[in-house]
Enzyme design. Structure first.
Site, PDB file in Angstrom:
ATOM      1  N   ASP A  89       0.809  -1.205   0.000  1.00 42.61           N
ATOM      2  CA  ASP A  89       0.000   0.000   0.000  1.00 42.61           C
ATOM      3  C   ASP A  89       0.847   1.261   0.000  1.00 42.61           C
ATOM      4  O   ASP A  89       2.067   1.213   0.122  1.00 42.61           O
ATOM      5  CB  ASP A  89      -0.946   0.001   1.210  1.00 42.61           C
ATOM      6  CG  ASP A  89      -0.275  -0.481   2.498  1.00 42.61           C
ATOM      7  OD1 ASP A  89       0.947  -0.263   2.654  1.00 42.61           O
ATOM      8  OD2 ASP A  89      -0.955  -1.081   3.340  1.00 42.61           O
ATOM      9  N   ASN A 123      -8.181  -2.880  14.190  1.00 46.00           N
ATOM     10  CA  ASN A 123      -9.549  -3.164  13.742  1.00 46.00           C
ATOM     11  C   ASN A 123      -9.596  -4.367  12.811  1.00 46.00           C
ATOM     12  O   ASN A 123     -10.628  -4.655  12.205  1.00 46.00           O
ATOM     13  CB  ASN A 123     -10.153  -1.943  13.057  1.00 46.00           C
ATOM     14  CG  ASN A 123      -9.377  -1.511  11.821  1.00 46.00           C
ATOM     15  OD1 ASN A 123      -8.389  -2.145  11.451  1.00 46.00           O
ATOM     16  ND2 ASN A 123      -9.814  -0.436  11.192  1.00 46.00           N
ATOM     17  N   HIS A 163      -7.659  -4.772  10.085  1.00 48.59           N
ATOM     18  CA  HIS A 163      -7.315  -4.517   8.683  1.00 48.59           C
ATOM     19  C   HIS A 163      -5.983  -5.174   8.322  1.00 48.59           C
ATOM     20  O   HIS A 163      -5.095  -5.338   9.161  1.00 48.59           O
ATOM     21  CB  HIS A 163      -7.320  -3.015   8.361  1.00 48.59           C
ATOM     22  CG  HIS A 163      -6.171  -2.223   8.894  1.00 48.59           C
ATOM     23  ND1 HIS A 163      -6.319  -1.095   9.641  1.00 48.59           N
ATOM     24  CD2 HIS A 163      -4.821  -2.373   8.758  1.00 48.59           C
ATOM     25  CE1 HIS A 163      -5.143  -0.586   9.945  1.00 48.59           C
ATOM     26  NE2 HIS A 163      -4.214  -1.352   9.426  1.00 48.59           N
ATOM     27  N   GLU A 202     -10.029  -1.854   5.196  1.00 43.78           N
ATOM     28  CA  GLU A 202     -10.748  -1.582   6.429  1.00 43.78           C
ATOM     29  C   GLU A 202     -11.995  -2.464   6.546  1.00 43.78           C
ATOM     30  O   GLU A 202     -12.538  -2.931   5.537  1.00 43.78           O
ATOM     31  CB  GLU A 202     -11.160  -0.106   6.476  1.00 43.78           C
ATOM     32  CG  GLU A 202     -10.008   0.878   6.347  1.00 43.78           C
ATOM     33  CD  GLU A 202      -9.204   1.031   7.634  1.00 43.78           C
ATOM     34  OE1 GLU A 202      -9.204   0.108   8.465  1.00 43.78           O
ATOM     35  OE2 GLU A 202      -8.571   2.077   7.800  1.00 43.78           O
TER      36      GLU A 202
END
EC number: 3.5.99.6
Length: 242
Positions: free
Chosen positions: A67, A136, A138, A143
């Site tokens: 990313d 979370n 990810h 997400e």
């Protein structure tokens, strides 16, 4: 799925580096899927040391990164291209032309996403994908949500993710609100995946990801569907197994 708990973060870093080095010894032209953030820094440090000792070469390898932030030029100190140069590329013998980090500053982001996928078709598939895991759930910058995009795409970053990454920028207002990321579908195409997590603050999400249901609300849980995943945890992140 193979879960290993190591005695220390240093043992974890050394183990992950050894797996990567072993791949390169057996397949020098391997394509590595690489990650950024605080999680892989120690792994890269071990790989650099192994290279300096003549134990591994990256001269024929290729790499593709998960990313990159949208809006940061490659030379920005917090871009992931700068990160990779600083922590790995400039210390080993991999040709920079063999490395690919998404260009988050590209004028045509959909075309850049397509080019990232094409690079993996040209030199891949990815032989080994290195991953961390967000609080979370990810992976990459995928997400939680009701659905996930399979291929490389632009994603809006959750405030929790931006807050977690603000320590690198000094101010949350400076953290980009979007990123280019490999999709979960692309990640799952890798032949082997190593997910690394350390610290007590990751214990709950690791347990949820690998003992809970497979759901897009916890993207890392989709790794349960992959046939060759190695999960490396320190004592704190793996406390739920004790």
């Amino acid at each position: 799925m193979n879960i290993r708990i190591l005695n220390s973060r240093e043992d974890l870093n050394a183990t992950a580096a050894a797996v990567i080095a072993s791949l390169l010894l057996n397949k020098p032209q391997a394509m590595l899927g690489l990650a950024t953030g605080s999680t892989p820094i120690g792994i890269y440090r071990h790989l650099v040391e192994m290279y300096r000792k003549g134990q591994v070469s990256f001269a024929r390898a290729y790499s593709v990164n998960l990313d990159e932030y949208v809006g940061l030029p490659p030379e920005h100190p917090q871009s992931y291209r700068s990160f990779m140069n600083e922590h790995l590329f400039q210390h080993i013998d991999i040709p920079l032309a063999h490395t690919r980090v998404p260009d988050g500053n590209a004028a045509d982001l959909p075309a850049e996403c397509a080019a990232h996928e094409q690079a993996m078709l040209d030199h891949g598939p990815v032989d080994l994908q290195l991953l961390g895991i967000g609080h979370n759930g990810h992976i990459g910058f995928n997400e939680p949500g009701h659905g996930l995009t399979g291929a490389t795409h632009v994603v809006d970053l959750e405030e929790r993710t931006r807050t977690a990454n603000a320590r690198f920028f000094g101010n949350i207002d400076d953290v980009p609100k979007q990123a280019v990321t490999m999709g979960v579908g692309t990640i799952l195409k890798a032949k082997q995946i190593i997910l690394v997590a350390f610290g007590a603050d990751k214990e709950d999400i690791v347990k949820q990801a690998f003992t809970g249901p497979v759901t897009t609300k916890c993207p890392a849980s989709l790794l349960q569907c992959h046939p060759n995943v190695l999960i490396l945890l320190d004592q704190e992140a793996g406390g739920w197994l004790n």
